[in-house]
Write a protein that holds these residues in place. Structure first.
Motif, PDB file in Angstrom:
ATOM      1  N   GLU A   1     -12.648  29.377  41.322  1.00 35.15           N
ATOM      2  CA  GLU A   1     -12.537  29.854  42.707  1.00 35.15           C
ATOM      3  C   GLU A   1     -11.103  29.733  43.203  1.00 35.15           C
ATOM      4  N   LYS A   2     -10.439  28.660  42.814  1.00 34.67           N
ATOM      5  CA  LYS A   2      -9.023  28.492  43.145  1.00 34.67           C
ATOM      6  C   LYS A   2      -8.416  27.420  42.246  1.00 34.67           C
ATOM      7  N   LEU A   3      -7.102  27.316  42.292  1.00 34.89           N
ATOM      8  CA  LEU A   3      -6.370  26.323  41.504  1.00 34.89           C
ATOM      9  C   LEU A   3      -5.623  25.393  42.452  1.00 34.89           C
ATOM     10  N   GLU A   4      -5.627  24.107  42.107  1.00 38.54           N
ATOM     11  CA  GLU A   4      -4.921  23.125  42.922  1.00 38.54           C
ATOM     12  C   GLU A   4      -3.989  22.300  42.047  1.00 38.54           C
ATOM     13  N   ALA A   5      -2.775  22.080  42.518  1.00 37.56           N
ATOM     14  CA  ALA A   5      -1.832  21.224  41.794  1.00 37.56           C
ATOM     15  C   ALA A   5      -2.311  19.781  41.845  1.00 37.56           C
ATOM     16  N   ASP A   6      -2.174  19.080  40.715  1.00 37.01           N
ATOM     17  CA  ASP A   6      -2.528  17.659  40.670  1.00 37.01           C
ATOM     18  C   ASP A   6      -1.234  16.875  40.459  1.00 37.01           C
ATOM     19  N   THR A   7      -0.560  16.574  41.550  1.00 36.51           N
ATOM     20  CA  THR A   7       0.748  15.915  41.458  1.00 36.51           C
ATOM     21  C   THR A   7       0.635  14.481  40.970  1.00 36.51           C
ATOM     22  N   ASN A   8      -0.470  13.819  41.268  1.00 30.25           N
ATOM     23  CA  ASN A   8      -0.637  12.438  40.814  1.00 30.25           C
ATOM     24  C   ASN A   8      -0.731  12.374  39.295  1.00 30.25           C
ATOM     25  N   LEU A   9      -1.518  13.274  38.710  1.00 29.60           N
ATOM     26  CA  LEU A   9      -1.638  13.291  37.253  1.00 29.60           C
ATOM     27  C   LEU A   9      -0.307  13.677  36.617  1.00 29.60           C
ATOM     28  N   GLN A  10       0.390  14.661  37.201  1.00 30.00           N
ATOM     29  CA  GLN A  10       1.662  15.065  36.624  1.00 30.00           C
ATOM     30  C   GLN A  10       2.676  13.931  36.671  1.00 30.00           C
ATOM     31  N   SER A  11       2.614  13.152  37.740  1.00 26.39           N
ATOM     32  CA  SER A  11       3.497  11.989  37.834  1.00 26.39           C
ATOM     33  C   SER A  11       3.197  10.992  36.721  1.00 26.39           C
ATOM     34  N   MET A  12       1.916  10.826  36.391  1.00 29.76           N
ATOM     35  CA  MET A  12       1.528   9.941  35.297  1.00 29.76           C
ATOM     36  C   MET A  12       2.049  10.462  33.958  1.00 29.76           C
ATOM     37  N   VAL A  13       1.929  11.786  33.738  1.00 22.82           N
ATOM     38  CA  VAL A  13       2.440  12.392  32.501  1.00 22.82           C
ATOM     39  C   VAL A  13       3.946  12.178  32.389  1.00 22.82           C
ATOM     40  N   ASP A  14       4.657  12.392  33.489  1.00 18.84           N
ATOM     41  CA  ASP A  14       6.114  12.226  33.477  1.00 18.84           C
ATOM     42  C   ASP A  14       6.508  10.786  33.178  1.00 18.84           C
ATOM     43  N   ARG A  15       5.764   9.827  33.740  1.00 17.97           N
ATOM     44  CA  ARG A  15       6.056   8.413  33.458  1.00 17.97           C
ATOM     45  C   ARG A  15       5.761   8.080  32.005  1.00 17.97           C
ATOM     46  N   PHE A  16       4.703   8.682  31.469  1.00 14.09           N
ATOM     47  CA  PHE A  16       4.367   8.457  30.064  1.00 14.09           C
ATOM     48  C   PHE A  16       5.490   8.958  29.159  1.00 14.09           C
ATOM     49  N   ILE A  17       6.007  10.149  29.445  1.00 14.60           N
ATOM     50  CA  ILE A  17       7.106  10.687  28.644  1.00 14.60           C
ATOM     51  C   ILE A  17       8.332   9.793  28.751  1.00 14.60           C
ATOM     52  N   GLU A  18       8.617   9.362  29.973  1.00 12.00           N
ATOM     53  CA  GLU A  18       9.785   8.511  30.187  1.00 12.00           C
ATOM     54  C   GLU A  18       9.676   7.216  29.392  1.00 12.00           C
ATOM     55  N   GLY A  19       8.473   6.701  29.225  1.00  6.75           N
ATOM     56  CA  GLY A  19       8.290   5.439  28.513  1.00  6.75           C
ATOM     57  C   GLY A  19       8.038   5.584  27.032  1.00  6.75           C
ATOM     58  N   HIS A  20       7.970   6.811  26.534  1.00  7.10           N
ATOM     59  CA  HIS A  20       7.651   7.012  25.123  1.00  7.10           C
ATOM     60  C   HIS A  20       8.906   6.823  24.272  1.00  7.10           C
ATOM     61  N   ALA A  21       9.402   5.618  24.266  1.00  5.22           N
ATOM     62  CA  ALA A  21      10.587   5.261  23.486  1.00  5.22           C
ATOM     63  C   ALA A  21      10.593   3.749  23.337  1.00  5.22           C
ATOM     64  N   ARG A  22      11.547   3.239  22.623  1.00  3.85           N
ATOM     65  CA  ARG A  22      11.611   1.796  22.442  1.00  3.85           C
ATOM     66  C   ARG A  22      11.943   1.112  23.765  1.00  3.85           C
ATOM     67  N   ILE A  23      11.357  -0.052  23.943  1.00  3.38           N
ATOM     68  CA  ILE A  23      11.603  -0.845  25.139  1.00  3.38           C
ATOM     69  C   ILE A  23      12.129  -2.202  24.695  1.00  3.38           C
ATOM     70  N   LYS A  24      13.227  -2.642  25.285  1.00  2.00           N
ATOM     71  CA  LYS A  24      13.763  -3.957  24.941  1.00  2.00           C
ATOM     72  C   LYS A  24      13.512  -4.921  26.095  1.00  2.00           C
ATOM     73  N   ARG A  25      12.894  -6.036  25.760  1.00  2.00           N
ATOM     74  CA  ARG A  25      12.608  -7.037  26.778  1.00  2.00           C
ATOM     75  C   ARG A  25      13.112  -8.400  26.310  1.00  2.00           C
ATOM     76  N   ALA A  26      13.273  -9.279  27.268  1.00  2.00           N
ATOM     77  CA  ALA A  26      13.730 -10.621  26.921  1.00  2.00           C
ATOM     78  C   ALA A  26      12.680 -11.342  26.081  1.00  2.00           C
ATOM     79  N   HIS A  27      13.148 -12.112  25.089  1.00  2.00           N
ATOM     80  CA  HIS A  27      12.248 -12.851  24.209  1.00  2.00           C
ATOM     81  C   HIS A  27      11.819 -14.161  24.887  1.00  2.00           C
TER      82      HIS A  27
END
Length: 365
Positions: A100-126
């Motif tokens: 019937e219509k299409l709606e943007a899902d900005t919350n989900l897209q924000s989650m996808v973008d954060r996932f991409i941003e974090g899909h790399a090595r992370i260095k944390r203090a031991h």
């Protein structure tokens, strides 16, 4: 775009050197010390984006099979897809419900973008333990959480290739743009290393393909030219690099040709031909490279004919025909036979057309 070899397939990130994996206690997570100040922890992507097995994760579009881009919800069924992908449908491809219509899902897209941003090595203090059994934060020692499944660059290229094949060009371009930004950052830190230049040259060429598919010839040429700039800095003994370089030159030539700038088109075609001639001089009998030379000869000859240099064009067509007719394919190269026959048929057609014109002309006289 033909599916290219991922430019990151053999690449390692700068902090790969010296790291090691070690599974203990039945595969439980354990830290393995590389040196006095680092430790490595094995990890797997919780969403299932694996480098060896094709699997759609919960953040994937079921149409293009890449990560969601411009996440869009179908109403009333609430199924989610990329905006470009679902816009081609009147019914939901998953459940068949009328859209019937299409709606943007900005919350989900924000989650996808954060996932991409974090899909790399992370260095944390031991975290160490002192003599009294208490945990103490050691800022000097870093834990390197190993890449969850793919190097970030390879992951982005993989998603871009899936999106491109499904004609979601905006998604592909977005992922490739992020990839180029990552590589440029590494180049600034490490200098013009051959591996990084090779990766950037290949990804820039793919961005050029995206722009060409979107009808933006000017942007496509800019990307292809920048690709050429980086690839010409590299040693010419790598067949994959020289092939990518020659293809980028040909693609610029194609765009110049379609724009009516024949002299510029011929210049780029001729440069590509030069690169490919040098390759077969140093790599005798490589069938794919000989085929590439024949294709370049055909491109240059075609422009020569259009420019009115018929004798030069005929010489080019004949040289290409001679190359292909004398080419003997090995058993492991038989998949190249259809291409050889296709190019050969084109070349012979070009000569036959000229001979037919000459016959008609003589009859008229």
């Amino acid at each position: 775009m033909t599916t290219p070899v991922c430019p990151f397939m053999k690449a390692a990130r700068p902090d790969d050197t010296g790291s090691a994996k070690k599974a203990t206690n039945g595969g439980s997570e354990a830290a393995t010390k590389d040196s006095g100040d680092t430790a490595t922890v094995s990890s797997k992507c919780p969403f299932g984006y694996d480098s060896n097995n094709f699997k759609l994760g919960p953040l994937s579009c079921m149409i293009c099979q890449a990560l969601l881009f411009d996440s869009t919800k179908c109403i009333p069924c609430s199924h989610l897809f990329c905006k470009v992908c679902i816009s081609r449908f009147k019914d939901c491809p998953l459940c068949g419900a009328d859209i019937e219509k299409l709606e943007a899902d900005t919350n989900l897209q924000s989650m996808v973008d954060r996932f991409i941003e974090g899909h790399a090595r992370i260095k944390r203090a031991h975290v160490d333990t002192n003599g009294e059994g208490e945990q103490v934060l050691n800022e000097d020692k870093k834990v390197i959480y190993e890449d969850v499944s793919l190097d970030r660059g390879a992951f982005l290229v993989q998603q871009a290739m899936r999106a491109f094949r499904a004609q979601n060009i905006e998604s592909a371009k977005s992922r490739l743009t992020m990839c180029t930004e990552d590589i440029r950052g590494q180049l600034e830190k490490m200098g013009n290393k051959s591996e990084l230049c090779s990766q950037l040259g290949a990804v820039l060429g793919m961005l050029g393909d995206c722009c060409r598919a979107m009808g933006d010839a000017s942007a496509a040429i800019n990307y292809f030219e920048e690709s050429v700039e980086f690839l010409t800095k590299l040693p010419t003994d790598d067949l994959e690099i020289t092939h990518t370089l020659s293809v980028s030159l040909n693609k610029i030539g194609d765009l110049k040709y379609y724009d009516g700038d024949l002299e510029a088109a011929r210049s780029y075609y001729f440069r590509s031909l030069g690169v490919r001639r040098d390759v077969i001089k140093n790599n005798h009998g490589v069938a794919s490279q000989i085929l590439d030379v024949a294709v370049s000869l055909a491109k240059v000859a075609d422009v020569d004919r259009t420019l009115g240099q018929e004798d030069v064009a005929v010489d080019g067509f004949q040289e290409a025909i001679k190359l292909l007719e004398s080419l003997t394919l090995k058993s492991e190269e038989t998949d190249l036979e259809p291409r050889r026959l296709s190019v050969l048929a084109f070349l012979k057609t070009q000569l036959a057309e000229k001979q037919s014109e000459a016959t008609v002309s003589s009859v008229s006289l």
